[in-house]
Scaffold this motif. Structure first.
Motif, PDB file in Angstrom:
ATOM      1  N   GLU A 246     -16.681   4.759   6.889  1.00 45.16           N
ATOM      2  CA  GLU A 246     -15.771   3.841   6.187  1.00 45.16           C
ATOM      3  C   GLU A 246     -15.384   2.666   7.082  1.00 45.16           C
ATOM      4  O   GLU A 246     -15.375   1.517   6.646  1.00 45.16           O
ATOM      5  CB  GLU A 246     -14.516   4.600   5.723  1.00 45.16           C
ATOM      6  CG  GLU A 246     -13.599   3.727   4.879  1.00 45.16           C
ATOM      7  CD  GLU A 246     -12.229   4.341   4.616  1.00 45.16           C
ATOM      8  OE1 GLU A 246     -12.032   5.539   4.894  1.00 45.16           O
ATOM      9  OE2 GLU A 246     -11.349   3.598   4.164  1.00 45.16           O
TER      10      GLU A 246
ATOM     11  N   ARG B  37       0.831  -1.216   0.000  1.00 42.02           N
ATOM     12  CA  ARG B  37       0.000   0.000   0.000  1.00 42.02           C
ATOM     13  C   ARG B  37       0.862   1.260   0.000  1.00 42.02           C
ATOM     14  O   ARG B  37       0.516   2.282  -0.565  1.00 42.02           O
ATOM     15  CB  ARG B  37      -0.960   0.004   1.199  1.00 42.02           C
ATOM     16  CG  ARG B  37      -2.076  -0.997   1.128  1.00 42.02           C
ATOM     17  CD  ARG B  37      -3.138  -0.641   0.109  1.00 42.02           C
ATOM     18  NE  ARG B  37      -2.948  -1.217  -1.198  1.00 42.02           N
ATOM     19  CZ  ARG B  37      -3.735  -0.974  -2.248  1.00 42.02           C
ATOM     20  NH1 ARG B  37      -4.762  -0.186  -2.150  1.00 42.02           N
ATOM     21  NH2 ARG B  37      -3.498  -1.525  -3.409  1.00 42.02           N
TER      22      ARG B  37
ATOM     23  N   LYS C 157      -5.009  -7.876  -4.918  1.00 43.94           N
ATOM     24  CA  LYS C 157      -5.870  -7.293  -3.870  1.00 43.94           C
ATOM     25  C   LYS C 157      -6.859  -8.307  -3.265  1.00 43.94           C
ATOM     26  O   LYS C 157      -6.909  -8.446  -2.045  1.00 43.94           O
ATOM     27  CB  LYS C 157      -6.599  -6.070  -4.444  1.00 43.94           C
ATOM     28  CG  LYS C 157      -7.276  -5.243  -3.400  1.00 43.94           C
ATOM     29  CD  LYS C 157      -6.749  -3.842  -3.370  1.00 43.94           C
ATOM     30  CE  LYS C 157      -7.147  -3.125  -2.105  1.00 43.94           C
ATOM     31  NZ  LYS C 157      -6.456  -3.599  -0.918  1.00 43.94           N
TER      32      LYS C 157
ATOM     33  N   TYR D  49       0.039   3.857  -2.922  1.00 40.87           N
ATOM     34  CA  TYR D  49      -0.409   5.225  -2.637  1.00 40.87           C
ATOM     35  C   TYR D  49       0.726   6.239  -2.839  1.00 40.87           C
ATOM     36  O   TYR D  49       0.484   7.382  -3.210  1.00 40.87           O
ATOM     37  CB  TYR D  49      -0.990   5.329  -1.225  1.00 40.87           C
ATOM     38  CG  TYR D  49      -2.406   4.792  -1.141  1.00 40.87           C
ATOM     39  CD1 TYR D  49      -3.475   5.496  -1.681  1.00 40.87           C
ATOM     40  CD2 TYR D  49      -2.675   3.566  -0.539  1.00 40.87           C
ATOM     41  CE1 TYR D  49      -4.764   5.003  -1.626  1.00 40.87           C
ATOM     42  CE2 TYR D  49      -3.970   3.058  -0.472  1.00 40.87           C
ATOM     43  CZ  TYR D  49      -5.013   3.789  -1.020  1.00 40.87           C
ATOM     44  OH  TYR D  49      -6.289   3.300  -0.975  1.00 40.87           O
TER      45      TYR D  49
ATOM     46  N   GLN E 228      -5.421  13.920   1.417  1.00 39.21           N
ATOM     47  CA  GLN E 228      -5.188  12.485   1.356  1.00 39.21           C
ATOM     48  C   GLN E 228      -4.673  11.917   2.677  1.00 39.21           C
ATOM     49  O   GLN E 228      -4.785  10.730   2.905  1.00 39.21           O
ATOM     50  CB  GLN E 228      -4.163  12.163   0.252  1.00 39.21           C
ATOM     51  CG  GLN E 228      -4.618  12.512  -1.140  1.00 39.21           C
ATOM     52  CD  GLN E 228      -5.849  11.735  -1.563  1.00 39.21           C
ATOM     53  OE1 GLN E 228      -5.947  10.542  -1.324  1.00 39.21           O
ATOM     54  NE2 GLN E 228      -6.798  12.411  -2.167  1.00 39.21           N
TER      55      GLN E 228
ATOM     56  N   TYR F 295      -6.535  -3.584   7.836  1.00 39.69           N
ATOM     57  CA  TYR F 295      -6.987  -2.252   7.408  1.00 39.69           C
ATOM     58  C   TYR F 295      -6.079  -1.164   7.977  1.00 39.69           C
ATOM     59  O   TYR F 295      -5.789  -0.164   7.316  1.00 39.69           O
ATOM     60  CB  TYR F 295      -8.440  -2.025   7.843  1.00 39.69           C
ATOM     61  CG  TYR F 295      -9.230  -1.236   6.832  1.00 39.69           C
ATOM     62  CD1 TYR F 295      -9.783  -1.843   5.712  1.00 39.69           C
ATOM     63  CD2 TYR F 295      -9.425   0.133   6.981  1.00 39.69           C
ATOM     64  CE1 TYR F 295     -10.501  -1.118   4.769  1.00 39.69           C
ATOM     65  CE2 TYR F 295     -10.150   0.863   6.045  1.00 39.69           C
ATOM     66  CZ  TYR F 295     -10.683   0.224   4.944  1.00 39.69           C
ATOM     67  OH  TYR F 295     -11.390   0.957   4.005  1.00 39.69           O
TER      68      TYR F 295
ATOM     69  N   SER G 165      -0.414   3.905   3.466  1.00 36.87           N
ATOM     70  CA  SER G 165      -0.837   5.011   2.590  1.00 36.87           C
ATOM     71  C   SER G 165      -0.494   6.360   3.212  1.00 36.87           C
ATOM     72  O   SER G 165      -0.082   7.285   2.524  1.00 36.87           O
ATOM     73  CB  SER G 165      -2.321   4.900   2.257  1.00 36.87           C
ATOM     74  OG  SER G 165      -3.101   5.504   3.235  1.00 36.87           O
TER      75      SER G 165
ATOM     76  N   ILE H 143      -2.965  -1.034   5.883  1.00 33.60           N
ATOM     77  CA  ILE H 143      -3.232  -0.356   4.597  1.00 33.60           C
ATOM     78  C   ILE H 143      -3.083   1.152   4.797  1.00 33.60           C
ATOM     79  O   ILE H 143      -2.413   1.856   4.038  1.00 33.60           O
ATOM     80  CB  ILE H 143      -4.679  -0.654   4.115  1.00 33.60           C
ATOM     81  CG1 ILE H 143      -4.809  -2.104   3.684  1.00 33.60           C
ATOM     82  CG2 ILE H 143      -5.102   0.306   3.014  1.00 33.60           C
ATOM     83  CD1 ILE H 143      -6.237  -2.520   3.309  1.00 33.60           C
ATOM     84  N   ASN H 144      -3.711   1.646   5.870  1.00 29.47           N
ATOM     85  CA  ASN H 144      -3.753   3.090   6.071  1.00 29.47           C
ATOM     86  C   ASN H 144      -2.453   3.652   6.611  1.00 29.47           C
ATOM     87  O   ASN H 144      -2.099   4.793   6.301  1.00 29.47           O
ATOM     88  CB  ASN H 144      -4.966   3.464   6.929  1.00 29.47           C
ATOM     89  CG  ASN H 144      -6.233   3.366   6.113  1.00 29.47           C
ATOM     90  OD1 ASN H 144      -6.587   4.281   5.393  1.00 29.47           O
ATOM     91  ND2 ASN H 144      -6.905   2.214   6.172  1.00 29.47           N
TER      92      ASN H 144
ATOM     93  N   ASN I 120     -16.764  -1.150  -5.232  1.00 27.12           N
ATOM     94  CA  ASN I 120     -16.012   0.102  -5.281  1.00 27.12           C
ATOM     95  C   ASN I 120     -15.825   0.571  -6.719  1.00 27.12           C
ATOM     96  O   ASN I 120     -15.978   1.757  -7.035  1.00 27.12           O
ATOM     97  CB  ASN I 120     -14.655  -0.104  -4.601  1.00 27.12           C
ATOM     98  CG  ASN I 120     -13.900   1.182  -4.491  1.00 27.12           C
ATOM     99  OD1 ASN I 120     -13.322   1.624  -5.467  1.00 27.12           O
ATOM    100  ND2 ASN I 120     -13.936   1.802  -3.337  1.00 27.12           N
TER     101      ASN I 120
ATOM    102  N   ASN J 222      -7.719  11.166   5.870  1.00 22.59           N
ATOM    103  CA  ASN J 222      -8.451   9.895   5.933  1.00 22.59           C
ATOM    104  C   ASN J 222      -7.651   8.812   6.652  1.00 22.59           C
ATOM    105  O   ASN J 222      -8.141   8.242   7.635  1.00 22.59           O
ATOM    106  CB  ASN J 222      -8.861   9.470   4.518  1.00 22.59           C
ATOM    107  CG  ASN J 222      -9.451   8.084   4.498  1.00 22.59           C
ATOM    108  OD1 ASN J 222      -8.742   7.083   4.480  1.00 22.59           O
ATOM    109  ND2 ASN J 222     -10.760   8.001   4.534  1.00 22.59           N
TER     110      ASN J 222
HETATM  111  N1  LIG Z   1      -8.904   4.559   3.765  1.00 19.27           N
HETATM  112  C1  LIG Z   1      -8.531   4.055   2.463  1.00 19.27           C
HETATM  113  C2  LIG Z   1      -7.195   4.605   2.024  1.00 19.27           C
HETATM  114  C3  LIG Z   1      -7.207   6.055   1.661  1.00 19.27           C
HETATM  115  C4  LIG Z   1      -6.027   6.731   1.725  1.00 19.27           C
HETATM  116  C5  LIG Z   1      -5.981   8.063   1.385  1.00 19.27           C
HETATM  117  C6  LIG Z   1      -7.134   8.718   0.973  1.00 19.27           C
HETATM  118  C7  LIG Z   1      -8.305   8.055   0.894  1.00 19.27           C
HETATM  119  C8  LIG Z   1      -8.355   6.698   1.220  1.00 19.27           C
HETATM  120  C9  LIG Z   1      -8.427   2.549   2.534  1.00 19.27           C
HETATM  121  O1  LIG Z   1      -8.249   2.003   3.590  1.00 19.27           O
HETATM  122  N2  LIG Z   1      -8.518   1.886   1.395  1.00 19.27           N
HETATM  123  C10 LIG Z   1      -8.373   0.457   1.356  1.00 19.27           C
HETATM  124  C11 LIG Z   1      -9.687  -0.247   1.149  1.00 19.27           C
HETATM  125  C12 LIG Z   1     -10.313   0.022  -0.121  1.00 19.27           C
HETATM  126  C13 LIG Z   1     -11.221   1.009  -0.183  1.00 19.27           C
HETATM  127  C14 LIG Z   1     -11.790   1.259  -1.376  1.00 19.27           C
HETATM  128  C15 LIG Z   1     -11.446   0.524  -2.482  1.00 19.27           C
HETATM  129  C16 LIG Z   1     -10.538  -0.465  -2.428  1.00 19.27           C
HETATM  130  C17 LIG Z   1      -9.972  -0.722  -1.224  1.00 19.27           C
HETATM  131  C18 LIG Z   1      -7.318   0.043   0.349  1.00 19.27           C
HETATM  132  O2  LIG Z   1      -7.080  -1.155   0.235  1.00 19.27           O
HETATM  133  O3  LIG Z   1      -6.711   0.907  -0.284  1.00 19.27           O
END
Ligand SMILES: N[C@@H](Cc1ccccc1)C(=O)N[C@@H](Cc1ccccc1)C(=O)O
Length: 653
Positions: free
Chosen positions: A530, A27, A140, A31, A318, A167, A174, A170-171, A561, A321
């Protein structure tokens, strides 16, 4: 039947460590690359804004469509483990290709700092992006499902925690990459000439993807690996096709009805396969309304960008979130959900998802309220039947201006009447009117001829310094700018004799008086939504899928999505309502309507334990689990069309 003995730490399989670290790095890579992609298109490839954003959206859309491909490869052919390895290699090659495409020195033969052969850079970067989309989307649905496969039956509590930790990773990935890669890009590097360092900004994500692959391979000896049971997707398609055909053949009322339309495949297909298809279809049916959540979620970024309340920079947006996700997931898991459970309420996964949607709808109501406040601070723009006029008086006394037939304007010396300008709320603009007798140079602006006017120029918020020059003469002045404002500076002929003191500032448009803190509730609400919706959806998709179709159902979840994103694009094309707040309310109402439909569908959904159903079907067939697995494999290997066609004819009911 294979029984795995997995090493555990605190009740969790140790192999999970490799999977979450792998996800974090992947991730970060994804990102991080995305954070600088549009900048690369705009300032390296020199594309215009429209082309840059179109290609960016096309790339993101491709990333959402490839999960289906990855899931089919994993569940029907290679298994999750090999699919992750092979597609990660494709992904890493894509990232490296992308990083190479950003080295300007490769084609900069004349050493002027710009590439000489743009076609080479464009071709290489497009190839890189296609490979990345294939890799990131393909792995994915497999990684989350593969993580879930590591847990034994007695670890169901830990399995739920795993999806939350997944999760979080992932964050965390990112967040770090979104902060770091733009900083790397801002560095200067190069062999012949020093330029903004795109190779570093894209190179670091490429390295992280290689690390992700290495970490995943390092855990190889510890994983529970389930092999695919033949070409399951092909069997599923054939089975569904046969059920539809058979149903059609027996449409006469003389044939007794069957409990489920898939039961029309009973004559030809294995009961277990039919039971598994029923489980998947039930969940996929439930997913039909879900894209609406993602439509609102993706719109949210636009709201923040255009309202500009938190600085108006999408790059900074960005990070909000993931920061909130990192805070809210532990709070929900450790505090809110246990508390709700203690109150005796059954907060089932589908209820959580419904509440998540309602939170997203509330975020939009909050956005509408803020927008109404913002609108109050906006000037009145001319309607389609009006026009606006601005007259600047650089004469030394007050002037009377008559606009025939009978309108009068009284303009003081160095005063301005009316204004006309396009409103850009998230920026500050200023314009200079030169009343000096000769050309003037102003810092960062082209020189202005006497009695001429500059265009509106965008400046950053806060205190700004300007230097005015004409030959040897100069003076400087500072002004503080508020967000969303627009100014005109009138420069009189006495400007150098009084050291810039006589410059008159006219506020064409008031600064934004709506406090940026008003944006916080929107962010908080949508991210709470979310957490409830997305984390739960991930868990739910895994828990309700039969063993041999876990990746497929994960891909189905990701598809919600993809469809949500497509709706965003369609809505953008269809045009907007005249009032922004009305649009937000429309979206909120649509999501409330969709969540009501979803809650009704959820009410009729019965949670299943796929393993239990599979065992039951096996028992009904009088087969031991091992025998059953063997039988399924054999069934799929046979030429079913030849084998069963006769049987169908014989078993007409
Ligand atoms: N919260 C999002 C990541 C995000 C980072 C920066 C800005 C906006 C969003 C997240 O956890 N995404 C996940 C899950 C996901 C969500 C939507 C579509 C596909 C996966 C991810 O795996 O990126």
């Amino acid at each position: 039947m294979l029984v795995y003995l997995t090493a555990e730490c605190c009740g969790y399989p140790i192999s999970i460590f490799f999977i979450v670290v792998n996800e974090f790095c992947e991730r970060f890579s994804y990102y991080g690359m995305r954070a600088v992609l549009v900048l690369y298109f705009r300032y390296f490839l020199l594309w215009d804004d429209d082309l840059a954003t179109s290609i960016y959206h096309a790339f993101v859309a491709l990333c959402y469509l490839t999960p289906i491909l990855g899931a089919i490869i994993a569940d029907s052919w290679l298994g999750k483990f090999k699919t992750i390895i092979y597609l990660s290699i494709v992904y890493a090659i894509g990232q490296v290709t992308m990083a190479i495409s950003t080295i300007h020195d490769i084609t900069d033969a004349n050493r002027d700092g710009t590439p000489d052969n743009f076609t080479f850079h464009i071709a290489l970067s497009m190839l890189g992006l296609i490979l990345i989309a294939l890799g990131t989307g393909g792995i994915k649905p497999c990684v989350a499902a593969f993580g879930g496969d590591q847990f034994q039956e007695h670890q169901s509590r830990q399995l739920n925690t795993f999806f939350s930790v997944f999760y979080l990773c992932i964050n965390a990935g990112s967040l770090l990459s979104t902060l770091i890669t733009p900083v790397l890009r801002a560095q200067e590097c190069g062999i012949h000439t020093q330029q903004q360092c795109y190779p570093l900004a894209f190179g670091v994500p490429a390295v992280l993807m290689v690390i992700s692959l290495v970490v995943f391979i390092a855990g190889s000896g510890m994983y529970v690996k389930t092999d695919p049971e033949g070409n399951i997707m092909w069997s599923v398609c054939k089975c569904i096709g046969f059920a539809i055909k058979n149903r059609f053949r027996h449409r006469s009322s003389s044939y007794p009805k069957r409990e489920h339309w898939m039961d029309w495949a009973n004559e030809k297909y294995d009961k277990l396969l039919i039971a598994q298809i029923k489980m998947v279809l039930k969940v996929l049916f439930l997913y039909i309304p879900l894209p609406m959540f993602w439509t609102l979620f993706d719109q949210k970024v636009s709201i923040c960008h255009f309202s500009g309340l938190l600085g108006g920079l999408p790059d900074q947006m960005q990070t909000v979130n993931p920061i909130l996700i990192l805070t809210l997931v532990p709070i929900m898991d450790r505090l809110i959900f246990p508390l709700i459970q203690k109150c005796g309420l059954n907060f089932s996964p589908l209820k959580r998802m419904t509440v998540g949607m309602l939170f997203a709808a509330m975020a939009f109501v909050s956005a509408a309220l803020v927008q109404i406040e913002i609108d109050k601070t906006l000037p009145n723009f001319p309607s389609s039947s009006e026009s606006q006029l601005k007259v600047v008086n650089t004469y030394s006394t007050t002037l009377n201006v008559t606009i025939s037939p009978n309108e009068h304007l009284l303009i003081e010396s160095f005063g301005v009447q009316l204004h006309t300008s396009k409103h850009t709320y998230s920026t500050i603009s200023c314009m200079f009117v030169n009343g000096y007798t000769a050309d003037l140079n102003i810092t960062n602006l082209d020189s202005i001829e006497p009695s001429a006017t500059t265009n509106y120029t965008l400046v950053n918020q806060g205190k700004r310094d300007f230097v005015l020059r004409h030959g040897e003469q100069w003076c400087e002045f500072s002004r503080k700018f508020g967000f969303g404002a627009s100014y005109t500076f009138l420069i009189p002929s006495t400007v150098f004799s009084d050291d810039c003191e006589s410059i008159t500032e006219v506020e064409d448009m008031k600064p934004n008086s709506v406090h940026m803190a008003l944006q916080i509730p929107q962010y908080f609400l949508i991210t709470t939504g979310e957490v409830m919706f997305s984390v739960t959806g991930l868990q739910f998709s895994y828990s309700q899928a039969p063993k041999n179709m876990k990746s497929v159902l994960q891909a189905g979840w990701l598809c919600t999505n993809a469809v949500g994103n497509i709706i965003v694009l369609i809505v953008a094309e269809l045009g907007k309502l005249p009032k922004q707040w009305a649009e937000y309310l429309l979206f909120a109402s649509l999501l409330v309507a969709v969540s009501i439909i979803f809650s009704i569908m959820a009410y009729f959904y019965t949670y299943i334990d796929p393993a239990e159903i599979e065992a039951q079907v096996r028992k009904e067939q009088g087969l031991e689990p091992e025998e059953m697995e063997k039988e399924t494999l054999e069934m799929e290997e046979k030429d079913e069309d030849q084998k069963n066609e006769q049987g169908v004819k014989q078993t007409k009911i």
